[in-house]
Design an enzyme around this catalytic site. Structure first.
Site, short mmCIF file in Angstrom:
data_model
loop_
_atom_site.label_atom_id
_atom_site.label_comp_id
_atom_site.label_asym_id
_atom_site.label_seq_id
_atom_site.Cartn_x
_atom_site.Cartn_y
_atom_site.Cartn_z
N HIS A 96 -3.82 0.52 -4.58
CA HIS A 96 -3.34 -0.69 -5.27
C HIS A 96 -3.84 -0.64 -6.70
O HIS A 96 -5.05 -0.70 -6.94
CB HIS A 96 -3.88 -1.95 -4.60
N ASN A 110 2.05 3.13 10.82
CA ASN A 110 1.31 3.62 12.00
C ASN A 110 1.69 2.77 13.19
O ASN A 110 2.19 1.66 13.02
CB ASN A 110 -0.21 3.51 11.75
N MET A 135 -2.07 -7.22 6.73
CA MET A 135 -3.12 -8.06 6.16
C MET A 135 -2.70 -8.74 4.86
O MET A 135 -3.54 -9.08 4.03
CB MET A 135 -4.37 -7.20 5.91
N SER A 136 -1.40 -8.91 4.66
CA SER A 136 -0.95 -9.47 3.37
C SER A 136 0.34 -10.26 3.57
O SER A 136 0.64 -10.70 4.66
CB SER A 136 -0.71 -8.33 2.38
N HIS A 167 -6.07 -8.99 -1.56
CA HIS A 167 -6.01 -9.52 -0.20
C HIS A 167 -7.22 -10.42 0.02
O HIS A 167 -8.25 -10.24 -0.62
CB HIS A 167 -6.08 -8.37 0.82
N TYR A 213 -9.24 -10.28 2.41
CA TYR A 213 -10.40 -9.54 2.94
C TYR A 213 -11.25 -8.94 1.83
O TYR A 213 -12.38 -8.53 2.06
CB TYR A 213 -9.98 -8.47 3.95
N GLU A 214 -10.71 -8.90 0.60
CA GLU A 214 -11.53 -8.39 -0.51
C GLU A 214 -12.54 -9.45 -0.94
O GLU A 214 -13.37 -9.19 -1.81
CB GLU A 214 -10.63 -8.00 -1.68
N SER A 239 0.83 -1.21 0.00
CA SER A 239 0.00 0.00 0.00
C SER A 239 0.85 1.25 0.00
O SER A 239 1.76 1.39 0.82
CB SER A 239 -0.86 0.06 1.26
N ALA A 241 2.52 -2.51 3.85
CA ALA A 241 2.36 -1.49 4.89
C ALA A 241 1.98 -2.26 6.15
O ALA A 241 1.19 -3.21 6.09
CB ALA A 241 1.25 -0.54 4.50
N HIS A 246 -6.96 4.25 6.92
CA HIS A 246 -6.22 3.87 5.71
C HIS A 246 -5.47 5.07 5.11
O HIS A 246 -4.41 4.90 4.51
CB HIS A 246 -7.18 3.26 4.68
#
Ligand code: HPA
Length: 279
Positions: free
Chosen positions: A60, A234, A210-211, A82, A84-85, A29, A112, A246
Site C-alpha cells: 500500500h 487465497n 479487513m477493509s 486499515h 488494524y494499523e 493490496s 484483496a 500476506h
C-alpha cells in the site's frame, strides 16, 4: 472527532494540488500500478495532506493520483489505511470524505479477500453484492456530520445496482469471469480461524477481508454511488489444510492486475454523468 472544517481544509489542499475528480478508485493490496495509465497525472502524498494517516502496510503506497481516463476525471487512491494499523475510524475514512468534497460521485472500491465460498479460487474477481459488518465498529459512530448525510443512512443499496449491472455486462464482453457475493469485514490483523470461516459461511458470506466496509459506509452516507470488487487472493482459513500469508495475497493481486485494469477501465468508460450537490 473530525469536523467539517478539517475535512474542508484537506479537500482544498487536494483540489489545489491535483485538481477535482468525478470518480475515485481505491486500490486494494497488490493492485498498485492502476494509476500509471492516467493521462496528465498529478499526485499528492498523504503526509502532505493535513490529518491524513500514513499507510504502514507493504503493498500500500500512500498517495492520491488524479488524471484523465476515458475523458473523465479519475482519482486513484494508492494505499489505504486499515483499522488494524491502529487508526481510528475517522482517519480510515477521512480520504472518502475528502473525495466527496473534491467532487467524487462514484467510488470504485477494491480489495484483496479470502474465499469463503469454496466454488471460488485464487485469481477470481468478485463483484460485491452486499456486506456483513462483523467488526463491531461503525465509522459513523459519534456526532453525525449533517452536511454529509443523515444520522441513519440506508444500506439497502450499499453497492449500486446499476453499477453492478454495468460491471457484469462489461465483464461478459471482456471474457472476465466475474463472480459475485457477500463480503464480510473482519478486524484483522490476524487472518481468521477455520471456525470463524465456517461461521461466516453460515452467515452468508462469500469472501472475507479487513477493509472496504468502512469506506463504503462513509461514501454511502454522503450520497456517493459505490461499486466494490474483491480480488480473491487465497482460500479462507481451513478451506485448505495450509496456513495463509500476506505474500501470497500480494502475489495473487499481481496475477489479476491486467483483467482488473481492463474491467475497471471498461466500467469507467460506461459510467453515467452524475449530478451531485456542492457542499
Ligand atoms: N482473510 C482476511 N483478509 C484477507 C484474506 C483472508 O483470508 N485474504 C486477503 N485479505
Amino acid at each position: 472527532m473530525i469536523d467539517y472544517k478539517d475535512i474542508k481544509r484537506a479537500a482544498n489542499l487536494v483540489t489545489h494540488s491535483i485538481g477535482p475528480a468525478d470518480i475515485a478508485v481505491i486500490l486494494g493490496s497488490g493492485l498498485g500500478g492502476y494509476e500509471e495509465q492516467l493521462i496528465d497525472p498529478a499526485e499528492i502524498d498523504y503526509d502532505e495532506i493535513p490529518g491524513f494517516p500514513a499507510s504502514t502496510v507493504p503493498g500500500h503506497a500512500g498517495k492520491f493520483i488524479a488524471g484523465t481516463l476515458h475523458d473523465k476525471r479519475v482519482l486513484v487512491m494508492s494505499g489505504r489505511v486499515h483499522s488494524y494499523e491502529g487508526y481510528g475510524m475517522d482517519k480510515v475514512t477521512l480520504p472518502i470524505r475528502v473525495m466527496r468534497l473534491i467532487g467524487v460521485k462514484t467510488l470504485i472500491v477494491t480489495n484483496a479477500a479470502g474465499a469463503v465460498n469454496v466454488e471460488f479460487k485464487p485469481g477470481d474477481l468478485m463483484l460485491i453484492d452486499d456486506f456483513i459488518n462483523l467488526s463491531g465498529r461503525n465509522p459513523l459512530r459519534g456526532k453525525n456530520l449533517d452536511r454529509f448525510g443523515p444520522r441513519f443512512p440506508d444500506m439497502t443499496y450499499a453497492y449500486d445496482r446499476e453499477l453492478r449491472q454495468i460491471a457484469f455486462q462489461e465483464a461478459g464482453k471482456l471474457g472476465v469471469n466475474l463472480k459475485r457475493g457477500v463480503y464480510c469485514w473482519m478486524n484483522g490483523p490476524t487472518f481468521e480461524t477455520p471456525a470463524e470461516i465456517r461461521m461466516v459461511r453460515n452467515l452468508g458470506a462469500d469472501a472475507v477481508g479487513m477493509s472496504t466496509v468502512p469506506e463504503t459506509i462513509v461514501a454511502r452516507h454522503s450520497g456517493m454511488r459505490v461499486l466494490g470488487i474483491s480480488t480473491i487472493t487465497n482460500m479462507a482459513a481451513g478451506v485448505l489444510d495450509q496456513p495463509i500469508n500476506h505474500e501470497e495475497v500480494l502475489a495473487a493481486g499481481e496475477l489479476v492486475k491486467e483483467p482488473f485494469r481492463r474491467l475497471v477501465n471498461a466500467i469507467i468508460d460506461r459510467l453515467p454523468e452524475e449530478e451531485i450537490t456542492e457542499m
